[in-house]
Design a protein around this motif. Structure first.
Motif, PDB file in Angstrom:
ATOM      1  N   PRO A   1       6.539  -0.004  -6.758  1.00 10.69           N
ATOM      2  CA  PRO A   1       5.840   0.780  -5.733  1.00 10.69           C
ATOM      3  C   PRO A   1       6.496   0.705  -4.367  1.00 10.69           C
ATOM      4  O   PRO A   1       6.399   1.649  -3.585  1.00 10.69           O
ATOM      5  N   GLU A   2       7.172  -0.398  -4.075  1.00 12.04           N
ATOM      6  CA  GLU A   2       7.842  -0.499  -2.782  1.00 12.04           C
ATOM      7  C   GLU A   2       8.970   0.520  -2.681  1.00 12.04           C
ATOM      8  O   GLU A   2       9.151   1.158  -1.641  1.00 12.04           O
ATOM      9  N   ARG A   3       9.735   0.685  -3.756  1.00 15.77           N
ATOM     10  CA  ARG A   3      10.817   1.680  -3.736  1.00 15.77           C
ATOM     11  C   ARG A   3      10.256   3.073  -3.554  1.00 15.77           C
ATOM     12  O   ARG A   3      10.868   3.925  -2.905  1.00 15.77           O
ATOM     13  N   LEU A   4       9.082   3.318  -4.112  1.00 18.64           N
ATOM     14  CA  LEU A   4       8.441   4.621  -3.978  1.00 18.64           C
ATOM     15  C   LEU A   4       7.728   4.777  -2.635  1.00 18.64           C
ATOM     16  O   LEU A   4       7.214   5.859  -2.327  1.00 18.64           O
ATOM     17  N   GLY A   5       7.695   3.712  -1.864  1.00 17.05           N
ATOM     18  CA  GLY A   5       7.078   3.779  -0.548  1.00 17.05           C
ATOM     19  C   GLY A   5       5.571   3.711  -0.552  1.00 17.05           C
ATOM     20  O   GLY A   5       4.927   4.088   0.430  1.00 17.05           O
ATOM     21  N   ILE A   6       4.978   3.228  -1.635  1.00 13.58           N
ATOM     22  CA  ILE A   6       3.516   3.141  -1.715  1.00 13.58           C
ATOM     23  C   ILE A   6       3.078   1.808  -1.124  1.00 13.58           C
ATOM     24  O   ILE A   6       3.439   0.744  -1.632  1.00 13.58           O
ATOM     25  N   ALA A   7       2.310   1.870  -0.055  1.00 12.16           N
ATOM     26  CA  ALA A   7       1.906   0.655   0.646  1.00 12.16           C
ATOM     27  C   ALA A   7       0.861  -0.119  -0.147  1.00 12.16           C
ATOM     28  O   ALA A   7       0.155   0.437  -0.998  1.00 12.16           O
ATOM     29  N   ALA A   8       0.758  -1.409   0.141  1.00 10.21           N
ATOM     30  CA  ALA A   8      -0.280  -2.238  -0.465  1.00 10.21           C
ATOM     31  C   ALA A   8      -1.653  -1.782   0.028  1.00 10.21           C
ATOM     32  O   ALA A   8      -1.798  -1.266   1.145  1.00 10.21           O
ATOM     33  N   MET A   9      -2.661  -1.983  -0.804  1.00 11.76           N
ATOM     34  CA  MET A   9      -4.016  -1.525  -0.468  1.00 11.76           C
ATOM     35  C   MET A   9      -4.819  -2.611   0.225  1.00 11.76           C
ATOM     36  O   MET A   9      -4.776  -3.782  -0.157  1.00 11.76           O
ATOM     37  N   ALA A  10      -5.577  -2.184   1.230  1.00  2.00           N
ATOM     38  CA  ALA A  10      -6.569  -3.032   1.880  1.00  2.00           C
ATOM     39  C   ALA A  10      -7.938  -2.749   1.267  1.00  2.00           C
ATOM     40  O   ALA A  10      -8.088  -1.855   0.431  1.00  2.00           O
ATOM     41  N   ASN A  11      -8.936  -3.502   1.708  1.00  4.09           N
ATOM     42  CA  ASN A  11     -10.276  -3.338   1.133  1.00  4.09           C
ATOM     43  C   ASN A  11     -10.815  -1.917   1.308  1.00  4.09           C
ATOM     44  O   ASN A  11     -11.509  -1.398   0.426  1.00  4.09           O
ATOM     45  N   THR A  12     -10.517  -1.303   2.444  1.00  5.69           N
ATOM     46  CA  THR A  12     -11.000   0.064   2.656  1.00  5.69           C
ATOM     47  C   THR A  12     -10.401   1.035   1.650  1.00  5.69           C
ATOM     48  O   THR A  12     -11.079   1.967   1.193  1.00  5.69           O
ATOM     49  N   HIS A  13      -9.141   0.822   1.294  1.00  9.47           N
ATOM     50  CA  HIS A  13      -8.504   1.669   0.288  1.00  9.47           C
ATOM     51  C   HIS A  13      -9.135   1.435  -1.080  1.00  9.47           C
ATOM     52  O   HIS A  13      -9.369   2.377  -1.843  1.00  9.47           O
ATOM     53  N   VAL A  14      -9.382   0.180  -1.394  1.00 11.68           N
ATOM     54  CA  VAL A  14      -9.999  -0.166  -2.679  1.00 11.68           C
ATOM     55  C   VAL A  14     -11.332   0.552  -2.833  1.00 11.68           C
ATOM     56  O   VAL A  14     -11.637   1.131  -3.886  1.00 11.68           O
ATOM     57  N   GLU A  15     -12.144   0.533  -1.788  1.00 13.29           N
ATOM     58  CA  GLU A  15     -13.452   1.198  -1.847  1.00 13.29           C
ATOM     59  C   GLU A  15     -13.305   2.692  -2.113  1.00 13.29           C
ATOM     60  O   GLU A  15     -14.093   3.285  -2.862  1.00 13.29           O
ATOM     61  N   GLN A  16     -12.285   3.296  -1.531  1.00 14.85           N
ATOM     62  CA  GLN A  16     -12.089   4.724  -1.731  1.00 14.85           C
ATOM     63  C   GLN A  16     -11.580   5.036  -3.144  1.00 14.85           C
ATOM     64  O   GLN A  16     -11.931   6.067  -3.718  1.00 14.85           O
ATOM     65  N   VAL A  17     -10.773   4.138  -3.693  1.00 22.41           N
ATOM     66  CA  VAL A  17     -10.332   4.331  -5.082  1.00 22.41           C
ATOM     67  C   VAL A  17     -11.518   4.244  -6.030  1.00 22.41           C
ATOM     68  O   VAL A  17     -11.633   5.031  -6.974  1.00 22.41           O
ATOM     69  N   VAL A  18     -12.404   3.293  -5.785  1.00 18.20           N
ATOM     70  CA  VAL A  18     -13.601   3.173  -6.626  1.00 18.20           C
ATOM     71  C   VAL A  18     -14.406   4.464  -6.567  1.00 18.20           C
ATOM     72  O   VAL A  18     -14.854   4.992  -7.600  1.00 18.20           O
TER      73      VAL A  18
END
Length: 244
Positions: free
Chosen positions: A212-229
């Motif tokens: 994912p780093e090569r693809l430029g996808i940043a690590a997720m924070a808690n706010t991102h996790v909530e939105q994925v759910v």
């Protein structure tokens, strides 16, 4: 939710995990399996032949589980507690144990949400038409209509990798988007239940890799996790009751 329903939900998720751990050949990319026995020990063709024999499939799956160290996954009291308490954990288990079609659909929806800002910035009709063809009708709807309102924060995860370029009719273009979607799912699993990431990595074709780093996808924070759910509840309705 009553205790009885919660117990059934827990049993369902544990059964999914048990299937993924004890029968890796049912979910893993075929190219991941033969190398588990060591270089030169078994070819992909000979392994496929063994798995095709019903009497051999169980023992071969058990050998694969051991060779892949799946029996070392930390499935214990801590995970049980999070299954009961955390929708994010339940969504992670559903993702890493999903059948191929369900995982592909979830990954494409998540990729679309992550890429929605880039699509919003497309001015030319030809660009938007190409993006729609690459993402598919459902994915493009997520990017254009749903993500800007409900999952806007996920757009911050997208990097510079241009996965919306290329000919939509070229299989490599679709494969590139599939890799991107799986990497997005991987970022979610890393943030929620990183010990389960090996189950997802078994789904990735070795030649493609997981980066994912090569693809430029940043690590997720808690706010991102909530939105994925929230996204999974909406886009995978069969999972909604289990996620809770």
């Amino acid at each position: 939710m009553t205790a009885g329903i919660a117990d059934l939900r827990r049993l369902d998720l544990l059964a999914r995990l048990a299937h993924a751990v004890l029968r890796p050949a049912d979910r893993a990319h075929p190219d991941r399996l033969a190398p588990a026995f060591g270089t030169g020990t078994m070819t992909a063709g000979s392994l496929a032949a063994l798995l095709a024999v019903p009497a051999f499939r169980g023992p071969v799956n058990r050998a694969l589980a051991a060779a892949l160290d799946l029996d070392q996954l930390p499935i214990g009291p801590g995970l049980l507690a999070r299954i009961d308490a955390a929708p994010a954990t339940r969504a992670a288990i559903l993702l890493v144990t999903a059948d191929g079609q369900s995982l592909a659909g979830a990954a494409r929806a998540l990729a679309a949400a992550v890429l929605h800002r880039r699509i919003a910035g497309m001015v030319l009709k030809a660009e938007r038409s190409r993006a729609a063809a690459i993402l598919g009708e459902a994915g493009f709807a997520v990017a254009v209509h749903e993500a800007p309102v409900l999952h806007a924060g996920l757009g911050a995860l997208a990097g510079s990798a241009d996965v919306l370029a290329g000919d939509p009719a070229d299989p490599e273009t679709s494969a590139r988007m599939d890799r991107y979607g799986l990497a997005c799912v991987g970022r979610y699993v890393e943030a929620v239940e990183p010990e389960l990431l090996p189950l997802l990595l078994l789904r990735v074709r070795p030649a493609s890799g997981y980066d994912p780093e090569r693809l430029g996808i940043a690590a997720m924070a808690n706010t991102h996790v909530e939105q994925v759910v929230r996204l999974m509840r909406r886009r995978r309705p069969a999972w909604s009751d289990t996620i809770g």
